[in-house]
Design an enzyme around this catalytic site. Structure first.
Site, PDB file in Angstrom:
ATOM      1  N   HIS A  28     -96.346 -63.329 -42.243  1.00 35.41           N
ATOM      2  CA  HIS A  28     -96.418 -61.886 -42.001  1.00 35.41           C
ATOM      3  C   HIS A  28     -95.625 -61.131 -43.065  1.00 35.41           C
ATOM      4  O   HIS A  28     -94.602 -61.618 -43.552  1.00 35.41           O
ATOM      5  CB  HIS A  28     -95.852 -61.549 -40.615  1.00 35.41           C
ATOM      6  N   GLU A  30     -91.573 -61.741 -35.250  1.00 36.36           N
ATOM      7  CA  GLU A  30     -91.913 -62.159 -33.892  1.00 36.36           C
ATOM      8  C   GLU A  30     -90.930 -63.193 -33.359  1.00 36.36           C
ATOM      9  O   GLU A  30     -90.242 -63.876 -34.125  1.00 36.36           O
ATOM     10  CB  GLU A  30     -93.340 -62.715 -33.835  1.00 36.36           C
ATOM     11  N   HIS A  40     -95.768 -70.361 -40.903  1.00 41.18           N
ATOM     12  CA  HIS A  40     -95.648 -71.023 -39.604  1.00 41.18           C
ATOM     13  C   HIS A  40     -97.008 -71.250 -38.966  1.00 41.18           C
ATOM     14  O   HIS A  40     -98.000 -70.613 -39.323  1.00 41.18           O
ATOM     15  CB  HIS A  40     -94.765 -70.201 -38.660  1.00 41.18           C
ATOM     16  N   ARG A  44    -103.399 -65.580 -43.546  1.00 40.67           N
ATOM     17  CA  ARG A  44    -103.637 -66.975 -43.180  1.00 40.67           C
ATOM     18  C   ARG A  44    -103.690 -67.880 -44.411  1.00 40.67           C
ATOM     19  O   ARG A  44    -104.246 -67.509 -45.435  1.00 40.67           O
ATOM     20  CB  ARG A  44    -104.936 -67.090 -42.373  1.00 40.67           C
TER      21      ARG A  44
END
Length: 359
Positions: A100, A123, A235, A254
């Site tokens: 991100h 997050e 991740h 991605r």
């Protein structure tokens, strides 16, 4: 007023057909995969509540009275929007390998049309069941050693770059592997890379990113443990069920393990090879990561008071909990507007709550 919420469920292919349905007391298995339940006001999936005798979306309610719903401190810091998004996340199959952007990267990318949101997406995930994540790169030397042990000759360019400490360059070689040679590479590493690599290769037989378990650090969370992932941390979640909270953004880049598009240049411009996740411990029931947009509360058999002035979303994950006079059973949730004032939580069960992390 404490408003009961109705929340959308995202049916991504990697979702579980049992986890969310079981928590909510619905028949199992569900008709299709249930990957995430969104609790919040993001326009891609806002929660609904009842105001004035009719259902309204939470983002609409906030827009009608930002200060009353969010509180002055939240509006001054983040504007007239709920700064976080809470989720139930049910990982029935591995998620895509992803990263991100930072706040600055998100704003710049949004302005040129690369992102759907102008906000970063840090997050935190708190496990409800044993939860497995790959997050952060191993040292280049360790990763090079593990790849060399496979004795796959075609991986030599990747290994050489890792031994020079050039993690991004090594990753580029993997992500840009010639398409006509991918199936052969994956078949070779699946035989020699261990159980995790073999499982990923079975699902993604033409994706060099199946090597991720040899390149990245594995994190096994027990129920109640939490992991924070900031900007730039590569991740992927492999298995488990948890409560997730993030900034109110859906910006994802991605790197693999997905049929969705991959923008290698953008990904590598955002990824930070040295960036690692952070294990976060709760203090006074609150997981407080280094992100102003959110903190996550968790209490078992609670007897506590939540001070008013902040917008909160409550989620019961076990048993039954009272929030003021609002009764929440497992799978039920509620929005507590900032103007409600203090709220007493008590009951026999487990309750989570999301709130801005304003100190």
């Amino acid at each position: 007023m404490i408003d009961r919420l109705t929340n959308p469920i995202k049916d991504y292919a990697w979702g579980s057909r049992t986890a969310i349905a079981t928590l909510a007391g619905r028949p199992v298995p569900s008709p299709g995969p249930e990957a995430e339940m969104w609790l919040g006001a993001h326009p891609a999936g806002p929660s609904l509540l009842e105001r004035g005798g009719e259902p309204r979306s939470l983002d609409e309610v906030i827009a009608a009275d930002p200060e009353g719903e969010l509180g002055r401190a939240c509006v001054e810091r983040f504007g007239a929007r709920l700064p976080y998004l809470m989720k139930l996340i049910a990982v029935g199959a591995p998620l895509s390998l992803q990263v991100h952007p930072s706040p600055e990267q998100a704003r710049a990318g949004y302005e040129r049309g690369a992102y759907g949101d102008p906000y970063a997406k840090p997050e935190l995930v708190c496990a409800l069941t044993p939860f497995v994540a790959l997050a952060g790169f191993k040292t280049p030397a360790e990763a090079a050693g593990l790849l060399a042990e496979l004795e796959v000759a075609s991986l030599r360019p990747v290994i050489d770059r890792l031994r020079l400490g050039e993690t991004l360059s090594a990753l580029r070689v993997l992500l840009e592997w010639p398409r006509e040679e991918r199936a052969e590479l994956v078949a070779q590493v699946a035989e020699r890379g261990g159980e995790e690599v073999a499982k990923l290769a079975e699902r993604y037989p033409q994706d060099p990113a199946v090597l991720a378990p040899l390149l990245m650090n594995r994190h096994d969370l027990r129920p109640g443990e939490a992991l924070y992932l900031g900007a730039g941390v590569l991740h992927a979640y492999l298995d488990g069920f948890g409560v997730e909270i993030m900034a109110g953004s859906d910006n994802v880049l991605r790197a693999g393990l997905t049929p969705k598009p991959i923008d290698v240049d953008e990904l590598l411009s955002v990824m930070v090879p040295e960036a690692q996740p952070l294990a976060v411990e709760a203090r006074a029931h609150l997981f407080s990561p280094p992100a102003p947009e959110f903190a996550l509360g968790r209490a078992v058999n609670p007897r506590l008071r939540l001070t008013g002035g902040l917008p909160r979303i409550l989620l019961c994950t076990e048993g039954e909990v009272l929030a003021g006079r609002r009764r929440l059973a497992a799978g039920e949730s509620a929005f507590v507007a900032a103007g409600v004032g203090d709220v007493e939580l008590h009951g026999r069960g487990t309750v989570f709550w999301a709130q801005p992390n304003l100190g």
